[in-house]
Motif scaffolding. Sequence first.
Motif, PDB file in Angstrom:
ATOM      1  N   THR A  45       0.836  -1.189   0.000  1.00  0.00           N
ATOM      2  CA  THR A  45       0.000   0.000   0.000  1.00  0.00           C
ATOM      3  C   THR A  45       0.874   1.243   0.000  1.00  0.00           C
ATOM      4  O   THR A  45       1.835   1.316   0.760  1.00  0.00           O
ATOM      5  CB  THR A  45      -0.920   0.031   1.240  1.00  0.00           C
ATOM      6  OG1 THR A  45      -1.695  -1.160   1.272  1.00  0.00           O
ATOM      7  CG2 THR A  45      -1.839   1.228   1.222  1.00  0.00           C
ATOM      8  N   THR A  46       0.539   2.193  -0.848  1.00  0.00           N
ATOM      9  CA  THR A  46       1.174   3.501  -0.853  1.00  0.00           C
ATOM     10  C   THR A  46       0.137   4.504  -0.386  1.00  0.00           C
ATOM     11  O   THR A  46      -0.977   4.525  -0.899  1.00  0.00           O
ATOM     12  CB  THR A  46       1.658   3.877  -2.268  1.00  0.00           C
ATOM     13  OG1 THR A  46       2.565   2.880  -2.711  1.00  0.00           O
ATOM     14  CG2 THR A  46       2.348   5.219  -2.270  1.00  0.00           C
ATOM     15  N   SER A  47       0.488   5.330   0.582  1.00  0.00           N
ATOM     16  CA  SER A  47      -0.462   6.311   1.085  1.00  0.00           C
ATOM     17  C   SER A  47       0.257   7.616   1.384  1.00  0.00           C
ATOM     18  O   SER A  47       1.463   7.650   1.607  1.00  0.00           O
ATOM     19  CB  SER A  47      -1.166   5.799   2.341  1.00  0.00           C
ATOM     20  OG  SER A  47      -0.239   5.502   3.348  1.00  0.00           O
ATOM     21  N   MET A  48      -0.517   8.696   1.372  1.00  0.00           N
ATOM     22  CA  MET A  48       0.046  10.009   1.619  1.00  0.00           C
ATOM     23  C   MET A  48      -1.053  10.932   2.107  1.00  0.00           C
ATOM     24  O   MET A  48      -2.173  10.897   1.600  1.00  0.00           O
ATOM     25  CB  MET A  48       0.650  10.560   0.331  1.00  0.00           C
ATOM     26  CG  MET A  48       1.407  11.828   0.517  1.00  0.00           C
ATOM     27  SD  MET A  48       2.532  12.054  -0.838  1.00  0.00           S
ATOM     28  CE  MET A  48       1.814  13.426  -1.651  1.00  0.00           C
ATOM     29  N   ASP A  49      -0.734  11.739   3.109  1.00  0.00           N
ATOM     30  CA  ASP A  49      -1.675  12.744   3.587  1.00  0.00           C
ATOM     31  C   ASP A  49      -1.561  13.975   2.708  1.00  0.00           C
ATOM     32  O   ASP A  49      -0.469  14.439   2.400  1.00  0.00           O
ATOM     33  CB  ASP A  49      -1.367  13.130   5.034  1.00  0.00           C
ATOM     34  CG  ASP A  49      -1.605  11.984   5.994  1.00  0.00           C
ATOM     35  OD1 ASP A  49      -2.457  11.136   5.690  1.00  0.00           O
ATOM     36  OD2 ASP A  49      -0.934  11.933   7.039  1.00  0.00           O
ATOM     37  N   LEU A  50      -2.695  14.502   2.300  1.00  0.00           N
ATOM     38  CA  LEU A  50      -2.742  15.709   1.491  1.00  0.00           C
ATOM     39  C   LEU A  50      -3.382  16.823   2.312  1.00  0.00           C
ATOM     40  O   LEU A  50      -4.064  16.548   3.300  1.00  0.00           O
ATOM     41  CB  LEU A  50      -3.539  15.447   0.212  1.00  0.00           C
ATOM     42  CG  LEU A  50      -2.957  14.371  -0.708  1.00  0.00           C
ATOM     43  CD1 LEU A  50      -3.903  14.092  -1.857  1.00  0.00           C
ATOM     44  CD2 LEU A  50      -1.596  14.786  -1.213  1.00  0.00           C
ATOM     45  N   PRO A  51      -3.169  18.077   1.940  1.00  0.00           N
ATOM     46  CA  PRO A  51      -3.734  19.183   2.719  1.00  0.00           C
ATOM     47  C   PRO A  51      -5.257  19.091   2.844  1.00  0.00           C
ATOM     48  O   PRO A  51      -5.946  18.670   1.923  1.00  0.00           O
ATOM     49  CB  PRO A  51      -3.335  20.428   1.920  1.00  0.00           C
ATOM     50  CG  PRO A  51      -2.167  20.008   1.100  1.00  0.00           C
ATOM     51  CD  PRO A  51      -2.379  18.553   0.811  1.00  0.00           C
ATOM     52  N   GLY A  52      -5.737  19.491   3.998  1.00  0.00           N
ATOM     53  CA  GLY A  52      -7.176  19.462   4.242  1.00  0.00           C
ATOM     54  C   GLY A  52      -7.642  18.054   4.590  1.00  0.00           C
ATOM     55  O   GLY A  52      -6.885  17.238   5.090  1.00  0.00           O
ATOM     56  N   PRO A  53      -8.889  17.755   4.307  1.00  0.00           N
ATOM     57  CA  PRO A  53      -9.438  16.442   4.669  1.00  0.00           C
ATOM     58  C   PRO A  53      -9.165  15.372   3.618  1.00  0.00           C
ATOM     59  O   PRO A  53      -9.891  14.394   3.527  1.00  0.00           O
ATOM     60  CB  PRO A  53     -10.932  16.731   4.771  1.00  0.00           C
ATOM     61  CG  PRO A  53     -11.157  17.795   3.759  1.00  0.00           C
ATOM     62  CD  PRO A  53      -9.918  18.658   3.808  1.00  0.00           C
ATOM     63  N   PHE A  54      -8.141  15.548   2.820  1.00  0.00           N
ATOM     64  CA  PHE A  54      -7.879  14.648   1.714  1.00  0.00           C
ATOM     65  C   PHE A  54      -6.727  13.700   2.039  1.00  0.00           C
ATOM     66  O   PHE A  54      -5.864  14.004   2.841  1.00  0.00           O
ATOM     67  CB  PHE A  54      -7.554  15.429   0.442  1.00  0.00           C
ATOM     68  CG  PHE A  54      -8.601  16.432   0.090  1.00  0.00           C
ATOM     69  CD1 PHE A  54      -9.813  16.020  -0.426  1.00  0.00           C
ATOM     70  CD2 PHE A  54      -8.383  17.772   0.309  1.00  0.00           C
ATOM     71  CE1 PHE A  54     -10.791  16.933  -0.740  1.00  0.00           C
ATOM     72  CE2 PHE A  54      -9.350  18.699  -0.004  1.00  0.00           C
ATOM     73  CZ  PHE A  54     -10.564  18.283  -0.527  1.00  0.00           C
ATOM     74  N   GLY A  55      -6.701  12.589   1.394  1.00  0.00           N
ATOM     75  CA  GLY A  55      -5.621  11.630   1.521  1.00  0.00           C
ATOM     76  C   GLY A  55      -5.557  10.784   0.264  1.00  0.00           C
ATOM     77  O   GLY A  55      -6.505  10.738  -0.522  1.00  0.00           O
ATOM     78  N   TYR A  56      -4.451  10.126   0.076  1.00  0.00           N
ATOM     79  CA  TYR A  56      -4.263   9.278  -1.099  1.00  0.00           C
ATOM     80  C   TYR A  56      -3.879   7.893  -0.618  1.00  0.00           C
ATOM     81  O   TYR A  56      -3.059   7.742   0.282  1.00  0.00           O
ATOM     82  CB  TYR A  56      -3.152   9.856  -1.977  1.00  0.00           C
ATOM     83  CG  TYR A  56      -2.721   8.935  -3.093  1.00  0.00           C
ATOM     84  CD1 TYR A  56      -3.468   8.825  -4.253  1.00  0.00           C
ATOM     85  CD2 TYR A  56      -1.578   8.158  -2.967  1.00  0.00           C
ATOM     86  CE1 TYR A  56      -3.083   7.976  -5.271  1.00  0.00           C
ATOM     87  CE2 TYR A  56      -1.187   7.306  -3.977  1.00  0.00           C
ATOM     88  CZ  TYR A  56      -1.935   7.208  -5.124  1.00  0.00           C
ATOM     89  OH  TYR A  56      -1.558   6.370  -6.119  1.00  0.00           O
ATOM     90  N   ARG A  57      -4.479   6.866  -1.210  1.00  0.00           N
ATOM     91  CA  ARG A  57      -4.132   5.490  -0.872  1.00  0.00           C
ATOM     92  C   ARG A  57      -4.310   4.621  -2.101  1.00  0.00           C
ATOM     93  O   ARG A  57      -5.311   4.699  -2.788  1.00  0.00           O
ATOM     94  CB  ARG A  57      -5.006   4.967   0.249  1.00  0.00           C
ATOM     95  CG  ARG A  57      -4.711   3.505   0.567  1.00  0.00           C
ATOM     96  CD  ARG A  57      -5.484   3.039   1.740  1.00  0.00           C
ATOM     97  NE  ARG A  57      -4.911   3.699   2.897  1.00  0.00           N
ATOM     98  CZ  ARG A  57      -5.367   3.565   4.129  1.00  0.00           C
ATOM     99  NH1 ARG A  57      -6.412   2.824   4.344  1.00  0.00           N
ATOM    100  NH2 ARG A  57      -4.798   4.185   5.123  1.00  0.00           N
ATOM    101  N   ARG A  58      -3.315   3.766  -2.351  1.00  0.00           N
ATOM    102  CA  ARG A  58      -3.408   2.819  -3.449  1.00  0.00           C
ATOM    103  C   ARG A  58      -2.840   1.497  -2.977  1.00  0.00           C
ATOM    104  O   ARG A  58      -1.741   1.442  -2.442  1.00  0.00           O
ATOM    105  CB  ARG A  58      -2.628   3.319  -4.651  1.00  0.00           C
ATOM    106  CG  ARG A  58      -2.720   2.351  -5.786  1.00  0.00           C
ATOM    107  CD  ARG A  58      -2.111   2.863  -7.022  1.00  0.00           C
ATOM    108  NE  ARG A  58      -2.274   1.819  -8.032  1.00  0.00           N
ATOM    109  CZ  ARG A  58      -1.982   1.950  -9.273  1.00  0.00           C
ATOM    110  NH1 ARG A  58      -1.489   3.096  -9.692  1.00  0.00           N
ATOM    111  NH2 ARG A  58      -2.148   0.979 -10.110  1.00  0.00           N
TER     112      ARG A  58
END
Length: 71
Positions: A45-58
């Motif tokens: 899994t690759t994940s990253m926190d983005l600004p605000g209430p967003f996030g990325y996960r694959r």
Amino acid sequence: MGLTFRKSIRILPGIRMNINRRSVSFRVGGHGGPRRTYGSRGRRTTSMDLPGPFGYRRSSRRVGRRGTIRR
């Protein structure tokens, strides 16, 4: 209500080992950048926190020799 077991151990700065009832996983990366998690059941899994209430996960699964997903 069922009981759960989960333990997280910091090995080195930026490397963490997570243990639960069924598997073990390693997380590489810290806060403020991308994180990569490698699980003992074949999931990456690759994940990253983005600004605000967003996030990325694959997530992806490891594929066996014959093209089937290992379980």
